[in-house]
Motif scaffolding. Sequence first.
Motif, PDB file in Angstrom:
ATOM      1  N   GLY A   4       0.596   5.772 -28.002  1.00  0.00           N
ATOM      2  CA  GLY A   4      -0.773   6.212 -27.706  1.00  0.00           C
ATOM      3  C   GLY A   4      -0.790   7.516 -26.920  1.00  0.00           C
ATOM      4  O   GLY A   4      -1.619   8.394 -27.170  1.00  0.00           O
ATOM      5  N   ARG A   5       0.152   7.652 -25.992  1.00  0.00           N
ATOM      6  CA  ARG A   5       0.237   8.895 -25.205  1.00  0.00           C
ATOM      7  C   ARG A   5       0.550  10.082 -26.119  1.00  0.00           C
ATOM      8  O   ARG A   5      -0.032  11.167 -25.977  1.00  0.00           O
ATOM      9  N   ILE A   6       1.484   9.886 -27.044  1.00  0.00           N
ATOM     10  CA  ILE A   6       1.857  10.971 -27.966  1.00  0.00           C
ATOM     11  C   ILE A   6       0.662  11.357 -28.838  1.00  0.00           C
ATOM     12  O   ILE A   6       0.347  12.550 -29.009  1.00  0.00           O
ATOM     13  N   ALA A   7      -0.011  10.343 -29.394  1.00  0.00           N
ATOM     14  CA  ALA A   7      -1.136  10.611 -30.297  1.00  0.00           C
ATOM     15  C   ALA A   7      -2.241  11.365 -29.565  1.00  0.00           C
ATOM     16  O   ALA A   7      -2.830  12.311 -30.110  1.00  0.00           O
ATOM     17  N   ALA A   8      -2.518  10.953 -28.323  1.00  0.00           N
ATOM     18  CA  ALA A   8      -3.580  11.617 -27.554  1.00  0.00           C
ATOM     19  C   ALA A   8      -3.198  13.054 -27.234  1.00  0.00           C
ATOM     20  O   ALA A   8      -4.008  13.983 -27.387  1.00  0.00           O
ATOM     21  N   ALA A   9      -1.953  13.253 -26.809  1.00  0.00           N
ATOM     22  CA  ALA A   9      -1.519  14.612 -26.449  1.00  0.00           C
ATOM     23  C   ALA A   9      -1.492  15.526 -27.670  1.00  0.00           C
ATOM     24  O   ALA A   9      -1.762  16.727 -27.566  1.00  0.00           O
ATOM     25  N   ALA A  10      -1.185  14.951 -28.839  1.00  0.00           N
ATOM     26  CA  ALA A  10      -1.097  15.762 -30.059  1.00  0.00           C
ATOM     27  C   ALA A  10      -2.483  16.074 -30.626  1.00  0.00           C
ATOM     28  O   ALA A  10      -2.637  17.016 -31.406  1.00  0.00           O
TER      29      ALA A  10
END
Length: 314
Positions: free
Chosen positions: A260-266
């Motif tokens: 979820g952190r990766i998806a949000a940052a991307a």
Amino acid sequence: MIDRRNALKLALGSAAALAAPTVWAQTAKPRTKIVFLGTKGGPRVSTGASNPANLVMVNDTPFVIDCGMGVSHQLASAGVPIPSIKYIFISHHHSDHNLEYGNLFYNAWAAGLSTPIHSFGPKGIEAMTTTYWELNKFDVETRIDDEGRPDPRKLLIAKDITEDGVVLQTADVKVTAFRTPHPPIVDNFAYKFETPDGTIVFSSDTAYNPKLAEFAKGADVLVHECMYMAAVDRLVVKTKNGATLKKHLLESHTTTEDVGRIAAAAGIKVLVLSHFVPGDDPLVTDDNWTEDVKKNFSGKIIVAKDLMELKLPV
Ligand SMILES: [Zn+2]
Ligand SMILES: [Zn+2]
């Protein structure tokens, strides 16, 4: 004042603008789609989901990403003629991603392949290809002589990827590789497919890697591996011969919360969860897969299933 040359440019420009939607409207099916061929992470074969493999189709050209056990059968089940494959990408040399690499090519040849397939992967794919022909020398030489088939060894063109960057550029698609850590493996590549209908990024297997979010920045679809922490202990107990399996899993995969952190940052549009660890635990529900992702990412989330299709644009 519009001179003759500019008038011509304007005319061409408006003609092109008119022509483009017409061509698109004549296309009966979408140009670009992803098919999730195998969604279960890990090398164990089971009766449920197939081992890791994905397909990107652009204008009827199939690109296969990873060749876990079952990829040939899953392609057939998806209605894709195996000899129509043009490109194979291997993310890393864990067997759940490459075990059926040679056999997928063989199955294409057995089904009538006469045009080359180009394969790309981390260092080792060229050697794996050569070794495959040693392993199957008797069969292929018998069939060349006996059945009049073309020499398959000339039709599989493998290329080791040694660094980040563009690995393939066709008229429709640009594919870029990006190294991401999957301890103890360092030769491990995420792939970005830039298509006429949007950008797709496949994470490969990866430890939590914020740099992957930079690589995937603004992509339309991110297909990311995932691990559900609450079920890891059950998986370790089930796998009877892996004394340090838990340590490996924790060091080399990404928890759903971190996905979820990766998806949000991307800032991607659609997150697809796949390569499930564990991939065949009946106690883990789709809601379990998404609940911790949602703590950090508020966009659309898809829990991939074998043979599910996602059409682009999304
Ligand atoms: Zn894997
Ligand atoms: Zn792996």
